[in-house]
Design a protein around this motif. Structure first.
Motif, PDB file in Angstrom:
ATOM      1  N   GLY A  38      -7.298  -6.537  -0.182  1.00  0.00           N
ATOM      2  CA  GLY A  38      -7.743  -5.144  -0.173  1.00  0.00           C
ATOM      3  C   GLY A  38      -9.253  -5.100  -0.269  1.00  0.00           C
ATOM      4  O   GLY A  38      -9.941  -6.039   0.149  1.00  0.00           O
ATOM      5  N   SER A  39      -9.777  -4.033  -0.849  1.00  0.00           N
ATOM      6  CA  SER A  39     -11.236  -3.869  -0.891  1.00  0.00           C
ATOM      7  C   SER A  39     -11.839  -4.715  -2.015  1.00  0.00           C
ATOM      8  O   SER A  39     -11.164  -5.052  -2.997  1.00  0.00           O
ATOM      9  N   THR A  40     -13.120  -5.023  -1.876  1.00  0.00           N
ATOM     10  CA  THR A  40     -13.755  -5.953  -2.818  1.00  0.00           C
ATOM     11  C   THR A  40     -13.783  -5.470  -4.273  1.00  0.00           C
ATOM     12  O   THR A  40     -13.483  -6.262  -5.179  1.00  0.00           O
TER      13      THR A  40
ATOM     14  N   SER B 155       0.848  -1.199   0.000  1.00  0.00           N
ATOM     15  CA  SER B 155       0.000   0.000   0.000  1.00  0.00           C
ATOM     16  C   SER B 155       0.879   1.242   0.000  1.00  0.00           C
ATOM     17  O   SER B 155       1.870   1.316   0.740  1.00  0.00           O
ATOM     18  N   GLU B 156       0.491   2.219  -0.777  1.00  0.00           N
ATOM     19  CA  GLU B 156       1.252   3.473  -0.823  1.00  0.00           C
ATOM     20  C   GLU B 156       1.033   4.323   0.437  1.00  0.00           C
ATOM     21  O   GLU B 156       1.692   5.335   0.626  1.00  0.00           O
ATOM     22  N   ARG B 157       0.099   3.893   1.310  1.00  0.00           N
ATOM     23  CA  ARG B 157      -0.144   4.672   2.542  1.00  0.00           C
ATOM     24  C   ARG B 157       0.928   4.407   3.599  1.00  0.00           C
ATOM     25  O   ARG B 157       1.241   5.274   4.392  1.00  0.00           O
TER      26      ARG B 157
ATOM     27  N   LYS C 170     -22.662  -1.554   3.825  1.00  0.00           N
ATOM     28  CA  LYS C 170     -21.287  -1.208   3.428  1.00  0.00           C
ATOM     29  C   LYS C 170     -20.288  -1.473   4.540  1.00  0.00           C
ATOM     30  O   LYS C 170     -20.607  -1.371   5.718  1.00  0.00           O
ATOM     31  N   GLU C 171     -19.066  -1.733   4.133  1.00  0.00           N
ATOM     32  CA  GLU C 171     -17.974  -1.837   5.099  1.00  0.00           C
ATOM     33  C   GLU C 171     -17.584  -0.412   5.501  1.00  0.00           C
ATOM     34  O   GLU C 171     -17.265   0.404   4.638  1.00  0.00           O
ATOM     35  N   ILE C 172     -17.638  -0.104   6.803  1.00  0.00           N
ATOM     36  CA  ILE C 172     -17.324   1.274   7.242  1.00  0.00           C
ATOM     37  C   ILE C 172     -15.819   1.421   7.499  1.00  0.00           C
ATOM     38  O   ILE C 172     -15.237   2.450   7.253  1.00  0.00           O
TER      39      ILE C 172
HETATM   40  P1  NAD Z   1      -7.572  -0.931  -1.365  1.00  0.00           P
HETATM   41  O1  NAD Z   1      -8.380  -1.892  -2.156  1.00  0.00           O
HETATM   42  O2  NAD Z   1      -7.850   0.512  -1.487  1.00  0.00           O
HETATM   43  O3  NAD Z   1      -6.009  -1.092  -1.736  1.00  0.00           O
HETATM   44  C1  NAD Z   1      -5.374  -2.351  -1.699  1.00  0.00           C
HETATM   45  C2  NAD Z   1      -4.228  -2.343  -2.717  1.00  0.00           C
HETATM   46  O4  NAD Z   1      -4.763  -2.151  -4.018  1.00  0.00           O
HETATM   47  C3  NAD Z   1      -3.209  -1.249  -2.482  1.00  0.00           C
HETATM   48  O5  NAD Z   1      -1.925  -1.780  -2.694  1.00  0.00           O
HETATM   49  C4  NAD Z   1      -3.567  -0.212  -3.535  1.00  0.00           C
HETATM   50  O6  NAD Z   1      -2.454   0.525  -3.989  1.00  0.00           O
HETATM   51  C5  NAD Z   1      -4.148  -1.033  -4.657  1.00  0.00           C
HETATM   52  N1  NAD Z   1      -5.181  -0.310  -5.415  1.00  0.00           N
HETATM   53  C6  NAD Z   1      -6.048   0.624  -4.938  1.00  0.00           C
HETATM   54  N2  NAD Z   1      -6.850   1.066  -5.917  1.00  0.00           N
HETATM   55  C7  NAD Z   1      -6.505   0.391  -7.031  1.00  0.00           C
HETATM   56  C8  NAD Z   1      -6.989   0.407  -8.386  1.00  0.00           C
HETATM   57  N3  NAD Z   1      -7.989   1.193  -8.761  1.00  0.00           N
HETATM   58  N4  NAD Z   1      -6.410  -0.417  -9.271  1.00  0.00           N
HETATM   59  C9  NAD Z   1      -5.399  -1.234  -8.905  1.00  0.00           C
HETATM   60  N5  NAD Z   1      -4.903  -1.281  -7.639  1.00  0.00           N
HETATM   61  C10 NAD Z   1      -5.451  -0.486  -6.711  1.00  0.00           C
HETATM   62  O7  NAD Z   1      -7.663  -1.421   0.169  1.00  0.00           O
HETATM   63  P2  NAD Z   1      -7.078  -0.707   1.467  1.00  0.00           P
HETATM   64  O8  NAD Z   1      -7.884   0.508   1.758  1.00  0.00           O
HETATM   65  O9  NAD Z   1      -5.605  -0.574   1.370  1.00  0.00           O
HETATM   66  O10 NAD Z   1      -7.370  -1.840   2.555  1.00  0.00           O
HETATM   67  C11 NAD Z   1      -8.592  -1.966   3.228  1.00  0.00           C
HETATM   68  C12 NAD Z   1      -9.452  -3.034   2.595  1.00  0.00           C
HETATM   69  O11 NAD Z   1      -8.777  -4.285   2.594  1.00  0.00           O
HETATM   70  C13 NAD Z   1     -10.740  -3.303   3.371  1.00  0.00           C
HETATM   71  O12 NAD Z   1     -11.790  -3.471   2.456  1.00  0.00           O
HETATM   72  C14 NAD Z   1     -10.449  -4.591   4.121  1.00  0.00           C
HETATM   73  O13 NAD Z   1     -11.601  -5.344   4.473  1.00  0.00           O
HETATM   74  C15 NAD Z   1      -9.620  -5.302   3.126  1.00  0.00           C
HETATM   75  N6  NAD Z   1      -8.827  -6.357   3.743  1.00  0.00           N
HETATM   76  C16 NAD Z   1      -9.193  -7.645   3.494  1.00  0.00           C
HETATM   77  C17 NAD Z   1      -8.488  -8.675   4.082  1.00  0.00           C
HETATM   78  C18 NAD Z   1      -8.874 -10.107   3.820  1.00  0.00           C
HETATM   79  O14 NAD Z   1      -8.071 -10.989   4.109  1.00  0.00           O
HETATM   80  N7  NAD Z   1     -10.042 -10.382   3.282  1.00  0.00           N
HETATM   81  C19 NAD Z   1      -7.404  -8.389   4.923  1.00  0.00           C
HETATM   82  C20 NAD Z   1      -7.057  -7.048   5.137  1.00  0.00           C
HETATM   83  C21 NAD Z   1      -7.769  -6.043   4.531  1.00  0.00           C
END
Ligand code: NAD
Length: 498
Positions: free
Chosen positions: A224-226, A174-176, A382-384
């Motif tokens: 990451g997010s769905t 993550s870039e954060r 929604k996931e908050i």
């Molecule tokens: P995010 O989806 O915003 O980002 C995840 C990754 O995807 C990052 O590396 C980001 O740079 C990249 N990304 C973001 N937007 C993109 C795009 N448009 N195209 C390609 N890549 C992109 O998620 P986040 O905010 O970093 O993390 C939180 C989310 O992760 C929550 O939804 C959480 O539930 C989920 N999560 C799931 C699990 C699991 O095992 N199911 C574990 C931890 C977190």
């Protein structure tokens, strides 16, 4: 201003022109600039990985495991440093940041067993003079894309098995909060990993798309997010890659009338508000069964939620949770809270006016508790991903079970009860990947697998546990005949074992 580049071919290199701000969520200040890779940066890392991988893949698995053994020592040596860097960029408390590192370290320990996990299968005398054996071979160059909320644990969940299996791995964190992934790559090399086997390419969508389209990369892991998980799964699969993509969550905890209400309330505050709710296994929905259960639960919950201590990680053990990761995340949480109020949910602990003295520009959000949330509300659907717990009152066990079953996410769930029969029925019937019985956050340990169902997971194989060794290898099966038979002449009908 600190500059964070990429970890390529054994050292940190500067990126191209684009950069992103890395905040200290407690103060709101920009503390670093992280490079955002262009496709060329990624392509270079892939070339280096592809050149380094064959020798690593040919190294015997015990020697590969020894690098991980040494890495575990180094993680323990640098635990405080890693936790501090993690908290500074993520905002979570120091004890929680150590937990982030330790839950990753446990998977590294599991992967030290690679020589055992990679043993193939062998059938002696599958036919006359014929032996058959299957071996697990590395895929080659693999890649992973990770979220902000576990910047140590999730990268380790991916790279430890990938590398133990003999692959090269390219991590796009993550870039954060990119500092800890960079530190992990440096520690792996200090532990003896050859250059080019673990590389970190920082970036955003541009780097991700370059990964998804690169023909040499064989597999993509994503957490990451769905919506992004679905996108990555589709594009990676369309490009012929193996993919496992883990998405968002809305985890329900069912509280039965016979539950120990103090235990349930304690579990809910920890699971709902720990890490400011920024966990994919956080409980975000409490489902008490029956109005009497709901009233007793709320009575226990309110004082506990009101007593939660929010603060910067520099307060050490003295805080329960820290700020959320960005100002945008904070705004989104507040918007969703307002939508809950507008839809008629009762906000019975209202943290909207929370201000952290001395940290007014930080991304702090106070604890919130909703009662009488219903299925049609946005805060339910929604996931908050914030310190907000919603209570949905169910009138029966079947209704409570139905809520968890009908929700589009299926990551984790829990039931609190003293009745073994109810717990057993719940565990058997619920369509959710990870289930807790009187355990609010049922994250499996390293030697079991981690993964949700429904929109929380796209793919077939879970993270860590035996699945990780399946995901990062492909099977080759050899049928061998050594005796004299072949010289007696060819066979013209399809062979059938006798
Ligand atoms: P995010 O989806 O915003 O980002 C995840 C990754 O995807 C990052 O590396 C980001 O740079 C990249 N990304 C973001 N937007 C993109 C795009 N448009 N195209 C390609 N890549 C992109 O998620 P986040 O905010 O970093 O993390 C939180 C989310 O992760 C929550 O939804 C959480 O539930 C989920 N999560 C799931 C699990 C699991 O095992 N199911 C574990 C931890 C977190």
């Amino acid at each position: 201003m600190q500059q964070i580049g990429h970890w390529i071919d054994g050292s940190e290199v500067n990126g191209a022109a684009r950069h992103a701000d890395v905040f200290n969520p407690a103060t709101g200040e920009v503390q670093a600039k992280v490079a955002l890779a262009a496709a060329d940066d990624l392509n270079r890392a892939v070339d280096i990985a592809a050149a380094a991988q064959p020798a690593w893949g040919a190294t015997n698995p015990q020697r590969r495991a020894r690098v991980l053994m040494k890495f575990v020592d180094l993680l323990n040596r640098d635990m405080d440093k890693l936790a501090e860097a993690l908290s500074r960029e993520h905002g979570k408390t120091l004890p929680d940041a150590k937990g982030d590192v330790v839950r990753g370290l446990e998977v590294v320990e599991f992967c030290i067993g690679a020589p055992h996990h990679l043993k193939g299968e062998f059938t002696d005398s599958a036919g006359p003079g014929i032996d058959m054996y299957s071996m697990r071979q590395p895929l080659g160059v693999t890649a992973g894309i990770t979220p902000f909320n576990f910047p140590a644990m999730i990268p380790m969940w991916m790279f430890a098995p990938a590398i133990a299996c003999g692959n090269a791995f390219i991590l796009k964190p993550s870039e954060r909060d990119p500092s800890v992934p960079m530190m992990l790559a440096a520690l792996m090399e200090e532990a003896g990993l050859p250059k080019g086997i673990l590389q970190v390419v920082n970036g955003d969508k541009e780097a991700v798309d370059a990964i998804l389209d690169h023909p040499v990369i064989q597999s993509v892991g994503f957490v990451g997010s769905t919506p992004i998980a679905a996108y990555i799964y589709e594009r990676a699969s369309a490009n012929g890659k193996r993919a496992q993509c883990f998405g968002g969550a809305k985890n329900h905890m069912i509280i039965m009338p016979d539950a120990d209400m103090d235990q349930a309330a304690d579990a809910l505050v920890g699971a709902g508000y720990g890490a400011a709710g920024e966990r994919c296994m956080a409980i975000s929905v409490a489902v008490p069964v029956g109005d009497d259960t709901a009233d007793r639960l709320i009575e226990k919950l309110v004082p506990r939620v009101e007593a939660l201590k929010v603060g910067p990680y520099t307060s050490g053990n003295d805080v329960d949770f820290g700020p959320v990761v960005t100002a945008a995340a904070k705004d989104n949480i507040h918007r969703l809270i307002q939508s809950g109020i507008d839809a008629g949910a009762e906000l019975i602990v209202d943290g909207r006016d929370f201000k952290m003295q001395g940290y007014e520009d930080g991304f702090f959000v106070g604890a919130h508790l909703f009662d009488r949330v219903t299925k049609d509300m946005e805060i339910y659907q929604k996931e908050i991903f914030g310190p907000v717990l919603s209570t949905v009152r169910a009138q029966s066990y079947e209704e409570a079970l139905g809520l968890a079953m009908d929700h589009e996410y299926g990551n984790g769930t829990a039931i609190f009860t003293r009745d073994g029969d109810t717990a057993r029925d719940f565990a058997k019937r619920v369509n959710v990947g990870m289930v807790g019985v009187n355990v609010p956050i049922p994250v499996p340990l390293a030697y079991h697998t981690f993964g949700g169902w429904k929109k929380s997971m796209f793919g077939d194989l879970n993270q860590h546990g035996p699945d990780a060794f399946r995901f990062y290898t492909r099977t080759k099966t050899v049928t061998a005949r050594w005796p004299s038979g072949i010289k007696e002449g060819g066979e013209f009908s399809i062979p059938v074992m006798e």
